[in-house]
Design a protein around this motif. Sequence first.
Motif, PDB file in Angstrom:
ATOM      1  N   ARG A   1       0.863  -1.295  -0.148  1.00 30.91           N
ATOM      2  CA  ARG A   1      -0.618   0.278   0.065  1.00 30.91           C
ATOM      3  C   ARG A   1       0.978   0.825   0.242  1.00 30.91           C
ATOM      4  O   ARG A   1       1.719   1.326   0.937  1.00 30.91           O
TER       5      ARG A   1
ATOM      6  N   CYS B   1      -4.338  -2.575   6.676  1.00 35.14           N
ATOM      7  CA  CYS B   1      -5.000  -0.979   5.634  1.00 35.14           C
ATOM      8  C   CYS B   1      -6.431  -0.837   6.025  1.00 35.14           C
ATOM      9  O   CYS B   1      -6.972  -2.373   6.067  1.00 35.14           O
ATOM     10  N   ALA B   2      -6.791  -0.355   6.307  1.00 35.92           N
ATOM     11  CA  ALA B   2      -8.345   0.441   6.918  1.00 35.92           C
ATOM     12  C   ALA B   2      -9.167   0.447   5.777  1.00 35.92           C
ATOM     13  O   ALA B   2     -10.248  -0.081   5.828  1.00 35.92           O
TER      14      ALA B   2
ATOM     15  N   ALA C   1      -1.956   2.751   8.522  1.00 35.44           N
ATOM     16  CA  ALA C   1      -2.110   4.368   7.801  1.00 35.44           C
ATOM     17  C   ALA C   1      -0.914   4.123   8.908  1.00 35.44           C
ATOM     18  O   ALA C   1       0.368   5.768   8.463  1.00 35.44           O
TER      19      ALA C   1
ATOM     20  N   TYR D   1      -8.861   8.044   6.749  1.00 32.97           N
ATOM     21  CA  TYR D   1      -9.074   7.386   7.381  1.00 32.97           C
ATOM     22  C   TYR D   1      -9.690   7.400   8.685  1.00 32.97           C
ATOM     23  O   TYR D   1      -9.081   8.002  10.172  1.00 32.97           O
TER      24      TYR D   1
HETATM   25 MO    MO Z   1      -3.681   1.808   4.638  1.00 32.77          MO
END
Ligand code: MO
Length: 443
Positions: free
Chosen positions: A43, A90-91, A208, A233
């Motif tokens: 990512r 990852c969100a 993140a 986010y």
């Molecule tokens: Mo992410």
Amino acid sequence: SDYSKEPPRHPSLKINSKEPFNAEPHRTALLSYITPVDFFYKRNHGPIPIVNDIERYCVSIGGLVKNPLEISMSEIRKLPKYSVIATLQCAGNRRTEMSKTRKVRGVGWDVAAVGNAKWGGAKLADVLELVGISKNTSSSPLGGKHVEFISIDKCKEENGGPYKASIPLRQATNPEADVLLAYEMNGETLNRDHGYPLRVIVPGVIGARSVKWLDRISIIEEECQGFFMQKDYKMFPPSVNWDNINWLSRKAQMDFPVQDLGLAQTLQNCLLCLNPSAGPLKGFQLKKNTVLIQSHSEAFGLSAICSLEDVDFVKPGKVTIAGYAVAGGGRGIERVDISVDGGRTWFEAQRCQRGNIPYQSDDLNNDKWAWVLFKAVVDVPESTVIIAKAVCTIAAIVLMNITIIPTDVDTASNVQPENVEVVWNLRGILNTSWHKVQVRRAS
Ligand code: MO
Ligand code: MTE
């Protein structure tokens, strides 16, 4: 930006965006406890930086500290080394599925924007002692309350500036939060895609905040003001859209180590996601003193079936239903329940963590930051919807957990008790809804 010097990558990865490079493996790659580096999701927000001269590479530590410092890679390697098995997620994992209900903004991901690796490096708490910040403190002598990580890579969201994020000083200085400056991944030198030569690993928190290609650490008074902390986010209820969004109305998405997770905060998050201003969502009620199932809150907890794809054919005989469940925040997975009749009846799957992988001398003696794999081998007598849902432990609120119970399940027509609508948000993050795959029975 220059994408001509990207590192080589495994050809089987599914590329969700080429520049910047965002890719995930096939979901079956997640059926082993440790995700091989090649199949670990990637990512990025800009080109992968190149650090050629490792002798000259160093991290500067400054901001609200009395004695700023530059620390070289060999000095970091001289600090006590720890290995932590931690899941990075990852969100935006499972965002594609969320987009099917209503379109969301962001890179599309199936269920594999997540991986579990053994990270090796120095503890951030040890590094911060070198600049006079003692362990387990929430404020530095000069009044710093947050630790900002600034990277080498440049991205357009920061107007060409570096990617950055911060975590509270309390978490950074807590040796038990296991925040690492990692230079190894699965026992090998970190590769370029994952942050060579040095990255932050913040276990239990959305990916993140685990800043790659670390350049600087800054002790600051307020939370980092970077794009990814302030304008991205954050979790919003389904009613918020791009016209009425107020970014300042929410805190940065984090998830907290268990000891910082207040009851009020958790309750508020659960309620917030049920959109209190509009009243509880139709068809759901909150019930106290029961087990928490799938909080729609800061927890990045979710589970996914990885042994089957949507609309796979299953043959007569036993079918393996397997995948991962992850709670976030250092919480455990109490149970994983499976349904092979679209949610009418449930049974418990087997769970396993490291299995027979032996502990090594620098390993953390537990796997609390790691996912749990689940498995059930069952008959699937007819075409159906298979569902997995995880139950996670919330250590801080054992006396008062919350269940979100569907009240209008139409069992006869197999209405899904838990759908993505409840957790839908305009940025498509934290899709913690029950994971469902439809299978067709081959005769
Ligand atoms: Mo992410
Ligand atoms: N760090 C830097 N410097 N630049 C980035 O783009 N992406 C973040 C985080 N750290 C990012 C970063 C995001 S959103 C995630 S989910 C993880 O890194 C992904 O880490 P991975 O590529 O090693 O899987």
